[in-house]
Design a protein around this motif. Structure first.
Motif, PDB file in Angstrom:
ATOM      1  N   GLY A  27      30.121  20.510   3.868  1.00  0.00           N
ATOM      2  CA  GLY A  27      30.135  19.969   2.574  1.00  0.00           C
ATOM      3  C   GLY A  27      29.440  20.002   1.456  1.00  0.00           C
ATOM      4  O   GLY A  27      29.514  20.157   0.186  1.00  0.00           O
ATOM      5  N   MET A  28      27.896  20.210   2.009  1.00  0.00           N
ATOM      6  CA  MET A  28      27.094  20.022   0.980  1.00  0.00           C
ATOM      7  C   MET A  28      26.283  21.460   0.759  1.00  0.00           C
ATOM      8  O   MET A  28      25.216  21.865   0.020  1.00  0.00           O
ATOM      9  N   GLY A  29      26.750  22.475   1.283  1.00  0.00           N
ATOM     10  CA  GLY A  29      26.307  24.025   1.030  1.00  0.00           C
ATOM     11  C   GLY A  29      26.679  24.981   2.204  1.00  0.00           C
ATOM     12  O   GLY A  29      27.009  24.607   3.314  1.00  0.00           O
ATOM     13  N   GLU A  30      26.208  25.898   1.812  1.00  0.00           N
ATOM     14  CA  GLU A  30      26.073  27.037   2.988  1.00  0.00           C
ATOM     15  C   GLU A  30      24.902  27.575   3.203  1.00  0.00           C
ATOM     16  O   GLU A  30      23.976  27.525   2.352  1.00  0.00           O
ATOM     17  N   VAL A  31      24.886  27.857   4.700  1.00  0.00           N
ATOM     18  CA  VAL A  31      23.235  28.041   5.179  1.00  0.00           C
ATOM     19  C   VAL A  31      23.132  29.533   5.497  1.00  0.00           C
ATOM     20  O   VAL A  31      24.210  30.026   6.379  1.00  0.00           O
ATOM     21  N   TYR A  32      22.132  30.302   5.154  1.00  0.00           N
ATOM     22  CA  TYR A  32      22.073  31.642   5.452  1.00  0.00           C
ATOM     23  C   TYR A  32      20.598  31.515   6.400  1.00  0.00           C
ATOM     24  O   TYR A  32      19.649  31.074   6.061  1.00  0.00           O
ATOM     25  N   GLN A  33      20.425  32.944   7.184  1.00  0.00           N
ATOM     26  CA  GLN A  33      19.239  33.289   7.559  1.00  0.00           C
ATOM     27  C   GLN A  33      18.740  34.254   6.566  1.00  0.00           C
ATOM     28  O   GLN A  33      19.469  35.068   6.174  1.00  0.00           O
ATOM     29  N   ALA A  34      17.525  34.178   6.426  1.00  0.00           N
ATOM     30  CA  ALA A  34      16.874  35.024   5.216  1.00  0.00           C
ATOM     31  C   ALA A  34      15.650  35.347   5.736  1.00  0.00           C
ATOM     32  O   ALA A  34      14.803  34.757   6.613  1.00  0.00           O
ATOM     33  N   HIS A  35      14.766  36.510   4.949  1.00  0.00           N
ATOM     34  CA  HIS A  35      13.746  36.806   5.257  1.00  0.00           C
ATOM     35  C   HIS A  35      12.765  36.541   4.136  1.00  0.00           C
ATOM     36  O   HIS A  35      13.206  36.882   3.242  1.00  0.00           O
ATOM     37  N   ASP A  36      11.779  35.911   4.417  1.00  0.00           N
ATOM     38  CA  ASP A  36      10.609  35.686   3.251  1.00  0.00           C
ATOM     39  C   ASP A  36       9.729  37.011   3.186  1.00  0.00           C
ATOM     40  O   ASP A  36       8.708  37.165   4.132  1.00  0.00           O
ATOM     41  N   SER A  37       9.654  37.637   2.118  1.00  0.00           N
ATOM     42  CA  SER A  37       9.117  38.907   1.962  1.00  0.00           C
ATOM     43  C   SER A  37       7.451  38.504   1.798  1.00  0.00           C
ATOM     44  O   SER A  37       6.653  39.232   2.070  1.00  0.00           O
ATOM     45  N   SER A  38       7.364  37.560   1.087  1.00  0.00           N
ATOM     46  CA  SER A  38       5.799  37.112   1.100  1.00  0.00           C
ATOM     47  C   SER A  38       5.079  36.747   2.205  1.00  0.00           C
ATOM     48  O   SER A  38       3.954  37.280   2.357  1.00  0.00           O
ATOM     49  N   LEU A  39       5.567  35.950   2.855  1.00  0.00           N
ATOM     50  CA  LEU A  39       4.905  35.419   4.013  1.00  0.00           C
ATOM     51  C   LEU A  39       5.386  35.976   5.401  1.00  0.00           C
ATOM     52  O   LEU A  39       4.825  35.754   6.602  1.00  0.00           O
ATOM     53  N   ASN A  40       6.431  37.035   5.161  1.00  0.00           N
ATOM     54  CA  ASN A  40       6.945  37.941   6.424  1.00  0.00           C
ATOM     55  C   ASN A  40       7.405  36.931   7.677  1.00  0.00           C
ATOM     56  O   ASN A  40       6.869  36.824   8.843  1.00  0.00           O
ATOM     57  N   ARG A  41       8.243  36.034   7.170  1.00  0.00           N
ATOM     58  CA  ARG A  41       8.678  35.260   8.190  1.00  0.00           C
ATOM     59  C   ARG A  41      10.299  34.956   7.958  1.00  0.00           C
ATOM     60  O   ARG A  41      10.770  35.073   6.826  1.00  0.00           O
ATOM     61  N   MET A  42      10.974  34.617   8.969  1.00  0.00           N
ATOM     62  CA  MET A  42      12.454  34.184   8.753  1.00  0.00           C
ATOM     63  C   MET A  42      12.690  32.761   8.360  1.00  0.00           C
ATOM     64  O   MET A  42      11.784  31.999   8.860  1.00  0.00           O
ATOM     65  N   VAL A  43      13.615  32.498   7.613  1.00  0.00           N
ATOM     66  CA  VAL A  43      13.790  31.009   6.749  1.00  0.00           C
ATOM     67  C   VAL A  43      15.281  30.879   6.907  1.00  0.00           C
ATOM     68  O   VAL A  43      15.845  31.894   7.079  1.00  0.00           O
ATOM     69  N   ALA A  44      15.518  29.668   6.552  1.00  0.00           N
ATOM     70  CA  ALA A  44      16.963  29.371   6.371  1.00  0.00           C
ATOM     71  C   ALA A  44      16.894  29.191   4.939  1.00  0.00           C
ATOM     72  O   ALA A  44      16.286  28.305   4.280  1.00  0.00           O
ATOM     73  N   VAL A  45      17.960  29.591   3.979  1.00  0.00           N
ATOM     74  CA  VAL A  45      18.258  29.418   2.733  1.00  0.00           C
ATOM     75  C   VAL A  45      19.711  28.613   2.822  1.00  0.00           C
ATOM     76  O   VAL A  45      20.512  28.981   3.170  1.00  0.00           O
ATOM     77  N   LYS A  46      19.659  27.598   2.007  1.00  0.00           N
ATOM     78  CA  LYS A  46      21.118  26.713   1.563  1.00  0.00           C
ATOM     79  C   LYS A  46      21.181  27.050   0.291  1.00  0.00           C
ATOM     80  O   LYS A  46      20.420  26.645  -0.646  1.00  0.00           O
ATOM     81  N   VAL A  47      22.646  27.179  -0.152  1.00  0.00           N
ATOM     82  CA  VAL A  47      23.022  27.290  -1.297  1.00  0.00           C
ATOM     83  C   VAL A  47      24.335  26.451  -1.591  1.00  0.00           C
ATOM     84  O   VAL A  47      25.035  26.260  -0.484  1.00  0.00           O
ATOM     85  N   LEU A  48      24.678  26.335  -2.641  1.00  0.00           N
ATOM     86  CA  LEU A  48      26.195  25.654  -2.977  1.00  0.00           C
ATOM     87  C   LEU A  48      27.073  26.422  -2.639  1.00  0.00           C
ATOM     88  O   LEU A  48      27.096  27.613  -3.260  1.00  0.00           O
ATOM     89  N   PRO A  49      28.450  26.365  -2.273  1.00  0.00           N
ATOM     90  CA  PRO A  49      29.260  26.973  -2.246  1.00  0.00           C
ATOM     91  C   PRO A  49      29.831  27.517  -3.823  1.00  0.00           C
ATOM     92  O   PRO A  49      29.499  26.721  -4.629  1.00  0.00           O
ATOM     93  N   ALA A  50      30.261  28.580  -3.891  1.00  0.00           N
ATOM     94  CA  ALA A  50      30.514  28.990  -5.335  1.00  0.00           C
ATOM     95  C   ALA A  50      31.466  28.181  -6.001  1.00  0.00           C
ATOM     96  O   ALA A  50      31.497  27.954  -7.266  1.00  0.00           O
ATOM     97  N   ALA A  51      32.462  27.459  -5.287  1.00  0.00           N
ATOM     98  CA  ALA A  51      33.328  26.764  -6.029  1.00  0.00           C
ATOM     99  C   ALA A  51      32.553  25.352  -6.562  1.00  0.00           C
ATOM    100  O   ALA A  51      33.210  24.636  -7.640  1.00  0.00           O
TER     101      ALA A  51
END
Length: 898
Positions: A27-51
């Motif tokens: 209900g509060m967003g979508e969660v993705y696995q992402a790569h942080d290019s500056s620190l070369n680590r995997m992170v989680a990114v949470k965004v609001l749904p498009a709607a």
């Protein structure tokens, strides 16, 4: 490729983060696995749904989650790394977790009692950290509790969090995203006050915690219905079915029932109180499970009665020194976790009792320092001595047996430069811990904290005179009646701290030496022979520093300068390793006798930018804020004629990080103007709205500051120097035609100086005023007047001949002169108690007139809007508290070798 249900496709970039894969949506967003290019680590990114991108309420809650969670740093709360927005898509970056939520573990069967206790205590620890910040989660439920594959519990989703007492807002400002009467949260885990839409506080989370704990113990929710309305009705009216399982003791059932009480005042007052109750069960074991005892969150077997008798015998007969931790050749010391011991944000000094049960500390509000004693187990807190006006009291140390506390005292003796208070030292006082008659201990001059030797036979401290002409390292017997000086410094350098070696034979002392030729800031003193040896730690550690003995017989060192970084240093001083990340400034205060933890004062700065109307002082609005950003400090605040705000800002997140110039436009969008190694300050904006003048400071190879007056075109980015500063240029301003930059350059108070100017097109610096003896000078916008602040007197002078037109006596703590845009008056800020006011003094004479009245954190700079009807304020406060930093031996990362 975009996965089903996902807004973003793999490979999409949000700033420096590249989307790798879709994880989940809620209900509060979508969660993705992402790569942080500056620190070369995997992170989680949470965004609001498009709607939801256009839903202002959702956007506000989303930003709320980022702001709330970013204030929290605790092993049991998910770490927030970053927050940003790209193409009108807001996102939050957090640590990437592996495991599952508690919702995936809770089924129709009760969970094992060991697992329940482990999860419950970790959740309570995380909640306690949030409650320390006055943050209420308001949506605690199994879906927001994550258990990693290593068994660590993380509280997620602070999107509904509420600040119950936000000290960065005026009292009239509502921080709640929801409207009065609106129901928020998840139906089955809401508190009765949430269901009714009533105001909530920390105790609402306690109710939700009780619902989660009940479900783990029974396999069912305490309140359930066919729909949300029926569930809400049950929460308001019904009692949950009794807990009946053989391995659940009466004490744990009582905790659940207290958490689920309908009345908030009948529940635990905070998560810290709840955690203490859970610990009592863990220490005592479950009534029906005598073979089980929880220590922290680990299950161990209790010691036998014979072991307890042997332990008590050791206490009576005199226990040997604690056994030191053994260190492998390739191991190092690190901070395993930090534990906040105070929450006032005003702690100056702190000392832990030998048994670790009590913390003596002092808090400072303006000029008053008050000594307090806290029992860490219960949280009870008392003043050690009654408050007295114009008196400062600070703990100096516990006696080795922990029965007495030593206090340092000083009395207000008068006022110095700019009405700064002068303090006269008083004799030390020795107070029984459990009450009794205070005893005066003879002492002379200023004394540091008392450092008792590990074997308890000696005590060391630093003593110096008020003028700073000498300092001595003194060693005394525990009663402080017999003492001897083991080292002395005069005329410049001063001893700043001392730490005992593990064998109680040597002292490592630190030195502050302002002389350019100074090199090694430490000495090692043999207290038996008096031999003194120079000591050098790795050159990366800037002095002066504070030191404490580490578990491996090396040292924990506090770096000097602005950063306050903590280091672990090998016993020979040649191998150094950072053990803190620079987001908090640390000042070492003491250590446990077994050296398993150190007490340190941790400090962070909170700054914010406000817009206030001069016609309505209640209409203040915060437009920018940050931790360690130092927004607008060092006279780093100015305004263009079109209301664009120019400010200095540190975006590194680090204490003492580099500041650059930024522009905040009318839409409150930030744009970076400079990006270099220099520190920018004393900003001024040109009348045509295109140019910024500022002071640029860089350090040369000898780490001496080199200051240059520079100008920069904000449209083209072109930058060029105007003049090399002779000493310390300040208070820049443009002439009305924009052809000249005025400034004031002086290094020593009390010496005559001039207003100077340099042509915008380049050329020599010239004096444009008569010599004046001022501590600070500002030129009026029309170039006709000078405001002069000198030792408590504010004067308005004619630029032409230096004639004094008007003078007023400045109040104590008056500072920060600024001219009104029409040059009709000069303003200054005044601090008095908890109030921060701005007054103006007219060029036509008369008494000062108050135009701004605020409470809360101090004013560290301001600038008037071009129309003269408003003011932009930069407000700043240092939040300092005592922490217990738990140490453990660890394999080192990258070492720094000499």
């Amino acid at each position: 490729m975009r996965e089903a249900g996902a807004t973003l496709a793999s490979g999409t970039r949000l700033g420096r983060y590249e989307i790798v894969s879709f994880i989940a949506a809620g209900g509060m967003g979508e969660v993705y696995q992402a790569h942080d290019s500056s620190l070369n680590r995997m992170v989680a990114v949470k965004v609001l749904p498009a709607a939801q991108h256009t839903n202002r309420d959702r956007l506000a809650r989303f930003e709320k989650e980022a702001r709330s969670a970013s204030r929290l740093a605790h092993p049991n709360i998910i770490s927030v790394y970053d927050f940003g927005e790209q193409d009108q898509l807001p996102y939050i970056v957090t640590e990437l977790l592996e495991g599952q939520t508690l919702a995936g573990m809770v089924g129709e069967r009760p969970m094992p009692i060991e697992t329940v206790m482990d999860i419950a205590m970790q959740v309570a620890r995380g909640l306690a950290a949030a409650h320390d910040k006055r943050i209420v989660h308001r949506d605690l439920k199994p879906a927001n509790i994550f258990i990693t594959t290593s068994g660590e519990v993380k509280i997620l989703d602070f999107g509904l969090a509420k600040l119950t007492q936000d000290e960065w807002q005026p009292a009239s400002t509502d921080e709640t995203i929801t409207r009065p009467g609106e129901v928020v949260g998840s139906a089955a885990y809401m508190s009765p006050e949430q269901v009714q839409g009533a105001p909530v506080d920390l105790r609402s989370d306690i109710f939700s915690f009780g619902s989660v704990l009940y479900e783990m113990l029974t396999g069912r929710r305490p309140f359930a219905g066919q729909n949300a309305a029926e569930t809400h009705s049950a929460i308001l009216r019904d009692d949950p079915p009794p807990i009946s399982r053989p391995d659940c003791g009466a004490d744990l059932v009582a905790i659940v029932n207290r958490c689920l009480h309908k009345r908030p005042d009948a529940r635990f007052g905070s998560a810290a109180e709840l955690l203490f109750a859970l610990k009592q069960i863990a220490i005592g074991g479950m009534a029906s499970s005598p073979e089980r005892v929880w220590v922290g969150s680990r299950l161990v077997r209790p010691v036998s009665s014979l072991t307890i008798v042997a332990f008590l015998t050791l206490i009576v007969s005199g226990a040997p020194e604690p056994k030191r931790l053994e260190l492998e050749d390739s191991a190092a010391v690190r901070i395993a976790r930090s534990e906040r011991l105070t929450t006032s944000g005003t702690v100056m000094n702190a000392i832990l009792s030998p048994d670790g049960a009590y913390l003596a500390y002092s808090t400072v509000m303006r000029d008053h320092e008050v000594a307090r004693l806290r029992h860490l187990g219960s949280g009870s807190d008392i003043e050690l001595v009654p408050f007295r006006e114009n008196r400062r009291v600070s703990p100096a140390g516990f006696s080795p047996n922990g029965n007495h506390i030593y206090l340092r005292q000083s009395a207000l003796a008068g006022m110095a430069h700019r009405a700064s208070p002068l303090w006269e030292p008083l004799p030390l006082v020795r107070i029984p811990l459990l009450g009794g008659t205070p005893e005066t201990v003879p002492s002379a001059g200023w004394s540091s904290r008392l450092q008792f030797a590990p074997n308890g036979t000696l005590v060391a401290f630093i003593r110096r005179d008020r003028e700073g002409s000498w300092s001595r390292v003194v060693v005394a017997d525990p009663s402080l009646r017999q003492e001897r000086v083991v080292a002395e410094l005069r005329d410049g350098p001063n001893f700043t701290g001392a730490a005992w070696s593990s064998d109680s034979q040597r002292l490592m002392v630190t030195i502050a030496d302002p002389r350019p030729e100074a090199t090694d800031p430490m000495r090692q003193i043999d207290v038996v022979t008096g031999a003194v040896q120079q000591v050098s730690f790795c050159p990366e550690i800037e002095g002066p520093i504070s030191v404490l003995i580490a578990p491996d017989d090396g040292w924990i060192a506090g770096g000097g300068g602005l950063t306050g970084i903590l280091w672990h240093v090998s016993a020979d001083g040649t191998r150094c390793r950072k053990i803190s990340d620079g987001t908090m400034q640390w000042n070492l205060a003491g250590a446990r006798p077994d050296r398993s933890a150190v007490v340190a004062i941790g400090s962070q700065s909170l700054s914010s930018l406000w817009r206030s109307s001069l016609n309505d002082s209640q209409s203040s609005t915060r437009i920018l804020h940050g931790i360690n950003t130092n927004d607008g400090l060092r006279n780093g605040l100015a305004i263009f004629g079109d209301d664009r705000i120019v400010l200095t800002r540190n975006t590194s997140g680090k204490i003492g990080g580099n500041t650059d110039i930024w522009i905040l436009d009318q839409g409150e969008n930030l744009r970076q103007v400079t990006d270099d190694e220099a520190v920018e300050s004393h900003l001024a904006t040109s009348p045509d709205g295109h140019t910024i003048a500022y002071v640029s400071t860089v350090l040369d190879e000898g780490k001496n500051p080199r200051r240059t007056l520079r100008v920069r075109d904000v449209d083209t980015g072109e930058s060029r120097p105007l003049a090399e500063a002779a000493q310390n240029p300040q208070n820049l301003s443009f002439s009305p035609d924009g052809e000249w930059v005025y400034f004031f350059d002086r290094a020593t108070f009390g010496e005559p100086a001039w207003v100077q100017r340099v042509p915008m097109r380049g050329g020599a610096v010239e004096n444009v005023s008569a010599p004046v003896t001022c501590d600070f000078i500002r030129v009026s916008p029309d170039g006709q007047f000078i405001s002069c602040l000198e030792t408590g007197v504010l004067s308005i002078l004619s630029m032409l001949d230096g004639r004094v037109l008007h003078s007023v006596k400045m109040p104590r703590r008056g500072m920060f002169m600024r001219w009104l845009p029409d040059s009709s008056a000069v303003a200054y800020a005044q601090f008095a108690g908890q109030e921060c006011n701005i007054f103006t003094v007219s060029v036509r004479g008369g008494e000062p007139r108050r135009i701004v009245q605020l409470t809360g954190e101090g004013i560290e700079g301001y600038a008037f809007t071009p129309d003269g009807d408003g003011v932009i304020l930069t407000r700043f406060i240092n939040v300092t508290d005592a922490f217990l930093l738990h140490l453990e031996l660890d394999k080192p990362g990258k070492e720094t070798r000499r």
